[in-house]
Design a protein around this motif. Structure first.
Motif, PDB file in Angstrom:
ATOM      1  N   VAL A  95       0.854  -1.184   0.000  1.00  0.00           N
ATOM      2  CA  VAL A  95       0.000   0.000   0.000  1.00  0.00           C
ATOM      3  C   VAL A  95       0.888   1.232   0.000  1.00  0.00           C
ATOM      4  O   VAL A  95       1.792   1.365   0.843  1.00  0.00           O
ATOM      5  CB  VAL A  95      -0.923   0.017   1.241  1.00  0.00           C
ATOM      6  N   GLU A  96       0.665   2.106  -0.968  1.00  0.00           N
ATOM      7  CA  GLU A  96       1.477   3.316  -1.039  1.00  0.00           C
ATOM      8  C   GLU A  96       0.944   4.352  -0.055  1.00  0.00           C
ATOM      9  O   GLU A  96      -0.239   4.681  -0.037  1.00  0.00           O
ATOM     10  CB  GLU A  96       1.447   3.906  -2.455  1.00  0.00           C
ATOM     11  N   ILE A 106      -5.266  18.649  -7.694  1.00  0.00           N
ATOM     12  CA  ILE A 106      -6.645  18.335  -7.324  1.00  0.00           C
ATOM     13  C   ILE A 106      -6.831  16.831  -7.442  1.00  0.00           C
ATOM     14  O   ILE A 106      -6.706  16.256  -8.532  1.00  0.00           O
ATOM     15  CB  ILE A 106      -7.645  19.090  -8.209  1.00  0.00           C
ATOM     16  N   VAL A 107      -7.086  16.195  -6.320  1.00  0.00           N
ATOM     17  CA  VAL A 107      -7.272  14.747  -6.291  1.00  0.00           C
ATOM     18  C   VAL A 107      -8.617  14.381  -6.902  1.00  0.00           C
ATOM     19  O   VAL A 107      -8.729  13.455  -7.703  1.00  0.00           O
ATOM     20  CB  VAL A 107      -7.182  14.225  -4.840  1.00  0.00           C
ATOM     21  N   LYS A 108      -9.650  15.132  -6.521  1.00  0.00           N
ATOM     22  CA  LYS A 108     -10.974  14.878  -7.086  1.00  0.00           C
ATOM     23  C   LYS A 108     -11.863  16.085  -6.835  1.00  0.00           C
ATOM     24  O   LYS A 108     -11.658  16.859  -5.885  1.00  0.00           O
ATOM     25  CB  LYS A 108     -11.605  13.631  -6.474  1.00  0.00           C
ATOM     26  N   ILE A 153      -3.247   7.162   2.479  1.00  0.00           N
ATOM     27  CA  ILE A 153      -3.149   6.065   1.517  1.00  0.00           C
ATOM     28  C   ILE A 153      -3.374   6.653   0.135  1.00  0.00           C
ATOM     29  O   ILE A 153      -4.346   7.378  -0.091  1.00  0.00           O
ATOM     30  CB  ILE A 153      -4.204   4.985   1.815  1.00  0.00           C
ATOM     31  N   VAL A 154      -2.477   6.337  -0.799  1.00  0.00           N
ATOM     32  CA  VAL A 154      -2.525   6.952  -2.119  1.00  0.00           C
ATOM     33  C   VAL A 154      -2.973   5.926  -3.150  1.00  0.00           C
ATOM     34  O   VAL A 154      -2.428   4.825  -3.238  1.00  0.00           O
ATOM     35  CB  VAL A 154      -1.147   7.522  -2.516  1.00  0.00           C
ATOM     36  N   ILE A 192      -7.196   9.731  -2.438  1.00  0.00           N
ATOM     37  CA  ILE A 192      -6.390   9.516  -1.239  1.00  0.00           C
ATOM     38  C   ILE A 192      -7.330   9.229  -0.087  1.00  0.00           C
ATOM     39  O   ILE A 192      -8.479   9.711  -0.062  1.00  0.00           O
ATOM     40  CB  ILE A 192      -5.477  10.727  -0.917  1.00  0.00           C
ATOM     41  N   PHE A 193      -6.867   8.449   0.909  1.00  0.00           N
ATOM     42  CA  PHE A 193      -7.725   8.005   1.991  1.00  0.00           C
ATOM     43  C   PHE A 193      -6.988   8.100   3.326  1.00  0.00           C
ATOM     44  O   PHE A 193      -5.763   8.238   3.355  1.00  0.00           O
ATOM     45  CB  PHE A 193      -8.164   6.545   1.769  1.00  0.00           C
TER      46      PHE A 193
END
Length: 596
Positions: free
Chosen positions: A9-10, A58-60, A112-113, A118-119
């Protein structure tokens, strides 16, 4: 069989920026297309360029905002400062209630990427911090504050430990305190200032069906939907649409969070329970900012036609809530160091709702006049002053009858030129016309008021008044009863019972007239005319001792009353009405009232 090893997990340490639009649901409910177009333009012209300029990605997009990632907390805050300033510049000319304002939260966390997202807790904390930020403001965690302090050219307000939803441990938060960006301006303050939700803004949550009878669901939902519609008729109100409200149906909700999410000041929630042949409805009004209960009521009724019951329950709630919301707004206004016109108007309206005495009318005028000075075209101030003048005449509290009525009519004509759909202004203009021998025109104005607001109980009652002014007293009672059905605890109910009593005297139904006047006295023992009119009706029944006692009670409250003064103010030239007046004067003399 050997299990395949899981992929690594990155993870990485990032500065996370979460941004969304304050009151987005309210704005979309008001005008979907315009809000969507404005938001799209602001994201393209302000938010996205600032994020890119400061090395973020911008991730989302989240529909009403975005989630972005930076390698530096300093750059994340600088980006937020830049686009908040730019958004303010681009929206400065918009009407306040339609203006788009972003709230921003910034946090540093190990995330977490994944390729397109991202989380982790670091992201969740940023989102929760955004939720407690002021519209137009920025709220950051202590981990971000430690990195940016002294490096971004702004000061911060320490908000203390914050318990954020679904975050196990409290998070210390800080708000940007830059002039013109956030309402929080006092460095060192430990509490954020209140949200800038519009006045009289509310959401009606779906009422709970206690007992869970599926056959009752349609009735419970009908009460919620009808109440949403009827509350939206209150002048100046903003009520979140039913489609948004029903997304909360059956869910455990945090009322303060709902207030922030929908950008409303008040939440109305309730329940419906059926037991045998009776139906119980419980309702609570909550301040969405503090979670404090402002008002609660319970309605118990025998089960009859469910649609008729729904109509009656909703009408009564709407009328009562109108008064409660005005009182709540007036209390807020009392805390304002620099009250604006609407602050003053709510205080004036709250005084009027307490009753129509000389004291309350004078207090109301002391609020409405400076409100009108601040805003000469304020419709509510014009209507408020007209109410004061009309009430002074109706309660016989002035000798300047003609001047007061002329002033009230001029104010109402101006108000209706500015707001032709103002229901209370139409009703009140109808009242003025009834005072000045134009009863038929008065009925037309009241009917127009009811077309605009079906719950305006006063309009029903005053149509009843106009009927006996036109010599049609047999029609009055039904209109008065409809007013009482809609608003049984109304502060004006004692006046409505006087109307009914006058009509009964006109018809020679003296016993029924006595009952109506007695009820008026019970509702408001401090109104002199109710005692005097009761004395008159009792005299016609030959109950002279009681008549004289009632007359003395009225004179104790108004020592200036005389029959000649009463005769000087005749609002109709209808022959049937005038004949009834002559009979009225006779009863006054028998009761021992002074001729003058």
């Amino acid at each position: 069989m050997v299990q395949e090893p899981r992929g690594r997990v990155e993870r990485r340490l990032s500065a996370i920026l979460a941004a969304d639009v304050a009151g987005y649901s309210r704005l979309m409910h008001s005008d979907e297309e315009a809000t969507h177009a404005k938001l799209t333009a602001l994201l393209a012209d302000a938010v996205e360029p600032a994020i890119a300029e400061h090395g973020g990605r911008i991730v989302k997009n989240t529909g009403d905002g975005c989630l972005a990632e930076f390698s530096s907390a300093v750059e994340a805050v600088r980006a937020a400062l830049q686009f908040q300033t730019r958004v303010k510049e681009l929206t400065i000319g918009d009407v306040e209630d339609t203006r788009i304002a972003f709230r921003v939260g910034v946090n540093i966390g190990d995330v977490i990427v994944e390729p397109h997202d991202i989380f982790g807790d670091g992201v969740n904390i940023a989102a929760r911090l955004e939720g407690i930020a002021e519209p137009g403001g920025i709220c950051i965690s202590s981990s971000a504050y430690d990195q940016v302090r002294g490096k971004v050219g702004v000061e911060f307000t320490d908000l203390g430990e914050q318990n954020l939803k679904n975050i196990a441990r409290p998070v210390r938060a800080y708000a940007v305190a830059r002039e013109g960006l956030s309402p929080v301006t006092k460095v060192g303050s430990t509490t954020p200032s209140s949200l800038s939700a519009p006045r009289l803004s509310m959401v009606v949550l779906p009422f709970a069906n206690i007992g869970g009878d599926p056959e009752q669901d349609y009735f419970v939902d009908g009460v919620t939907e009808s109440l949403t519609t009827d509350l939206s008729r209150i002048n100046g109100s903003f009520v979140i649409g039913r489609h948004t409200a029903f997304t909360f149906k059956g869910k455990a909700v945090d009322l303060k969070q709902i207030g922030r999410e929908l950008n409303v000041r008040y939440v109305l929630e309730g329940s419906v329970q059926r037991g045998g042949n009776r139906l119980r409805v419980n309702v609570q009004l909550i301040d969405a900012e503090t979670g404090k209960h402002l008002w609660a009521e319970r309605f118990d009724k025998p089960v009859a036609d469910l649609f008729d019951m729904q109509d009656e329950i909703v009408s009564r709630l709407a009328n009562t809530l109108n008064t409660q919301l005005v009182e709540a707004e007036a209390r807020r206004a009392e805390r304002s160091l620099h009250p604006d016109a609407m602050d003053l108007i709510f205080q004036g309206m709250a005084c009027l709702n307490k009753g129509r005495t000389s004291e309350y009318l004078a207090q109301s005028r002391s609020y409405f006049e400076p409100a009108l000075a601040l805003d000469p075209k304020n419709v509510e101030a014009l209507v408020g002053l007209a109410v004061v003048d009309a009430a002074a005449v109706g309660m016989a509290l002035t000798v300047e009858r003609a001047a007061r009525l002329a002033a009230a009519e001029a104010a109402l004509i101006k108000a209706l030129s500015l707001a032709p759909q103002h229901a209370r202004a139409h009703w009140l203009l109808g009242n003025i016309k009834m005072f000045t021998n134009r009863a038929a025109q008065g009925i037309a104005e009241c009917e127009q008021a009811l077309a605009l607001d079906r719950n305006l109980a006063n309009a029903h009652a005053y149509i009843g008044r106009a009927k006996y002014l036109l010599g049609r007293g047999e029609e009055t009672e039904a209109h008065v009863q409809e007013a009482l059905r809609l608003s049984p605890r109304d502060t004006e109910a004692f006046v409505w019972m006087i109307f009914a009593g006058f009509a009964k005297l006109q018809l020679g139904a003296d016993q029924e007239a006595v009952a109506r006047f007695r009820r008026s006295v019970e509702i408001n023992q401090n109104h002199p005319r109710a005692h005097i009119y009761l004395a008159t009706a009792l005299a016609h029944l030959g109950q002279l001792d009681e008549a004289r006692s009632a007359a003395q009670a009225g004179l104790a409250l108004d020592p200036t009353f005389t029959i000649s003064r009463f005769r000087a103010n005749v609002p109709s030239d209808n022959p049937t009405y005038l004949a009834g007046r002559e009979r009225f004067y006779e009863g006054m003399r028998v009761a021992g009232l002074p001729e003058g």
